[in-house]
Design a protein around this motif. Structure first.
Motif, PDB file in Angstrom:
ATOM      1  N   GLY A  13      -7.627-143.528  43.335  1.00  0.00           N
ATOM      2  CA  GLY A  13      -7.732-142.181  43.868  1.00  0.00           C
ATOM      3  C   GLY A  13      -7.824-141.921  45.417  1.00  0.00           C
ATOM      4  N   ASN A  14      -7.869-140.983  46.188  1.00  0.00           N
ATOM      5  CA  ASN A  14      -7.972-140.572  47.497  1.00  0.00           C
ATOM      6  C   ASN A  14      -9.160-140.392  47.852  1.00  0.00           C
ATOM      7  OD1 ASN A  14      -5.152-141.024  47.775  1.00  0.00           O
ATOM      8  ND2 ASN A  14      -4.839-138.909  47.014  1.00  0.00           N
ATOM      9  N   ILE A  15      -9.957-140.839  49.090  1.00  0.00           N
ATOM     10  CA  ILE A  15     -11.330-140.391  49.587  1.00  0.00           C
ATOM     11  C   ILE A  15     -11.077-140.316  50.841  1.00  0.00           C
ATOM     12  CG2 ILE A  15     -11.784-142.870  49.866  1.00  0.00           C
ATOM     13  CD1 ILE A  15     -14.883-141.936  49.087  1.00  0.00           C
ATOM     14  N   ASP A  16     -11.795-138.882  51.313  1.00  0.00           N
ATOM     15  CA  ASP A  16     -11.874-138.658  52.733  1.00  0.00           C
ATOM     16  C   ASP A  16     -13.320-138.773  52.917  1.00  0.00           C
ATOM     17  OD1 ASP A  16      -9.027-137.912  53.428  1.00  0.00           O
ATOM     18  OD2 ASP A  16      -9.209-136.422  52.342  1.00  0.00           O
ATOM     19  N   ASN A  41      -7.509-136.317  43.552  1.00  0.00           N
ATOM     20  CA  ASN A  41      -6.461-137.075  42.851  1.00  0.00           C
ATOM     21  C   ASN A  41      -6.838-138.436  42.156  1.00  0.00           C
ATOM     22  OD1 ASN A  41      -3.883-136.985  41.726  1.00  0.00           O
ATOM     23  ND2 ASN A  41      -3.056-138.117  43.364  1.00  0.00           N
ATOM     24  N   SER A  42      -8.151-138.388  41.774  1.00  0.00           N
ATOM     25  CA  SER A  42      -8.519-139.801  41.315  1.00  0.00           C
ATOM     26  C   SER A  42      -8.527-139.909  39.699  1.00  0.00           C
ATOM     27  CB  SER A  42     -10.017-139.965  41.719  1.00  0.00           C
ATOM     28  OG  SER A  42     -10.775-140.998  41.318  1.00  0.00           O
ATOM     29  N   TYR A  43      -8.723-141.196  39.259  1.00  0.00           N
ATOM     30  CA  TYR A  43      -8.375-141.657  37.799  1.00  0.00           C
ATOM     31  C   TYR A  43      -9.623-142.829  37.429  1.00  0.00           C
ATOM     32  CZ  TYR A  43      -6.474-144.221  34.126  1.00  0.00           C
ATOM     33  OH  TYR A  43      -6.298-145.041  32.736  1.00  0.00           O
ATOM     34  N   ASN A  55      -7.210-136.746  37.285  1.00  0.00           N
ATOM     35  CA  ASN A  55      -7.131-135.369  38.055  1.00  0.00           C
ATOM     36  C   ASN A  55      -8.817-134.992  38.563  1.00  0.00           C
ATOM     37  OD1 ASN A  55      -4.646-134.822  38.274  1.00  0.00           O
ATOM     38  ND2 ASN A  55      -4.789-133.953  36.132  1.00  0.00           N
ATOM     39  N   ILE A  56      -9.396-136.099  39.140  1.00  0.00           N
ATOM     40  CA  ILE A  56     -10.918-136.022  39.104  1.00  0.00           C
ATOM     41  C   ILE A  56     -10.974-135.299  40.524  1.00  0.00           C
ATOM     42  CG2 ILE A  56     -13.067-137.248  39.740  1.00  0.00           C
ATOM     43  CD1 ILE A  56     -12.024-139.285  37.779  1.00  0.00           C
ATOM     44  N   GLU A  57     -11.697-134.422  41.092  1.00  0.00           N
ATOM     45  CA  GLU A  57     -11.974-133.831  42.126  1.00  0.00           C
ATOM     46  C   GLU A  57     -13.415-133.859  42.469  1.00  0.00           C
ATOM     47  OE1 GLU A  57      -9.349-132.688  44.352  1.00  0.00           O
ATOM     48  OE2 GLU A  57      -7.928-133.246  42.688  1.00  0.00           O
ATOM     49  N   MET A  58     -14.157-134.394  43.421  1.00  0.00           N
ATOM     50  CA  MET A  58     -15.371-134.557  43.607  1.00  0.00           C
ATOM     51  C   MET A  58     -15.766-134.302  45.161  1.00  0.00           C
ATOM     52  SD  MET A  58     -17.416-137.426  41.784  1.00  0.00           S
ATOM     53  CE  MET A  58     -18.209-138.773  42.576  1.00  0.00           C
ATOM     54  N   SER A  59     -16.947-133.951  45.774  1.00  0.00           N
ATOM     55  CA  SER A  59     -17.330-133.818  46.806  1.00  0.00           C
ATOM     56  C   SER A  59     -18.966-134.048  46.792  1.00  0.00           C
ATOM     57  CB  SER A  59     -17.181-132.694  47.753  1.00  0.00           C
ATOM     58  OG  SER A  59     -17.544-131.601  47.206  1.00  0.00           O
ATOM     59  N   GLY A  60     -19.680-134.676  47.982  1.00  0.00           N
ATOM     60  CA  GLY A  60     -20.916-134.927  48.074  1.00  0.00           C
ATOM     61  C   GLY A  60     -21.268-136.113  49.086  1.00  0.00           C
TER      62      GLY A  60
END
Length: 191
Positions: A13-16, A41-43, A55-60
């Motif tokens: 997926g993508n990480i910012d 957009n993670s798997y 379709n994982i969306e996550m923030s922290g």
């Protein structure tokens, strides 16, 4: 060490992120590390089981703690959402101690039971179908191997569960079970 931690699963997926690294780096010292992240957009897939999320969306945020090592590491997910093949999950969690994972979670989820049934190789439920809705709080250790069942049973676990249109056969029984709806509460090991 990172390879050992991530070996049981596949993730993409993508990480910012924004990160900070402070301190000495040598054989005796680790620097302090902190990261604020957004994953999109993670798997995620377990290698030992057909379980997967997409379709994982996550923030922290994450940091390696006061001792600057895996044991004092703390990872938080202030928001989390993902989809399974026929369901979804949302919530938040905190994970600490990468040497002995301990997680505090609050999740809401919806699952198609024929998908869930494929995750359990030795399930006595055959031809399981219907819908499962849960609100779950879990505080305890977690692992990606067979020892998780024992950890799960000794953790603090609470779930409100709704079942709809459940159909199944049980092991070798000739009876077909049909449950229109059920509301359950699980508190540790009691239902």
């Amino acid at each position: 060490n990172i390879n050992k931690i991530t070996n049981p699963f596949v993730i993409s997926g993508n990480i910012d992120f924004t990160s900070t690294l402070k301190g000495l780096i040598n054989k005796k010292n680790n620097p302090f590390f902190r990261i604020d992240y957004t994953i999109s957009n993670s798997y995620f897939k377990l290698k030992s089981n057909p379980f997967r999320l997409q379709n994982i969306e996550m923030s922290g945020s994450a940091n390696n703690g006061k001792d600057k090592n895996y044991s004092s590491t703390f990872i938080s997910a202030n928001s989390f959402s993902a989809e399974s093949l026929k369901g979804n999950i949302t919530g938040n969690f905190n994970l600490k101690n990468l040497n002995n994972y301990y997680i505090n979670t609050e999740f809401t989820s919806s699952w198609e039971l024929n998908e869930v049934n494929t995750y359990f190789k030795k399930s006595p439920f055959k031809n399981l179908s219907g819908r499962l809705f849960t609100n779950t709080v879990y505080n305890g250790n977690v692992s990606f191997h067979s020892g998780f069942k024992k950890m799960f049973l000794s953790a603090k676990h609470y779930s409100d569960i709704k079942l709809q249109n459940i159909k199944f056969k049980y092991t070798n029984s000739l009876l077909k079970f049909d449950v229109k709806s059920a509301d359950l509460t699980i508190n540790k090991q009691k239902m």
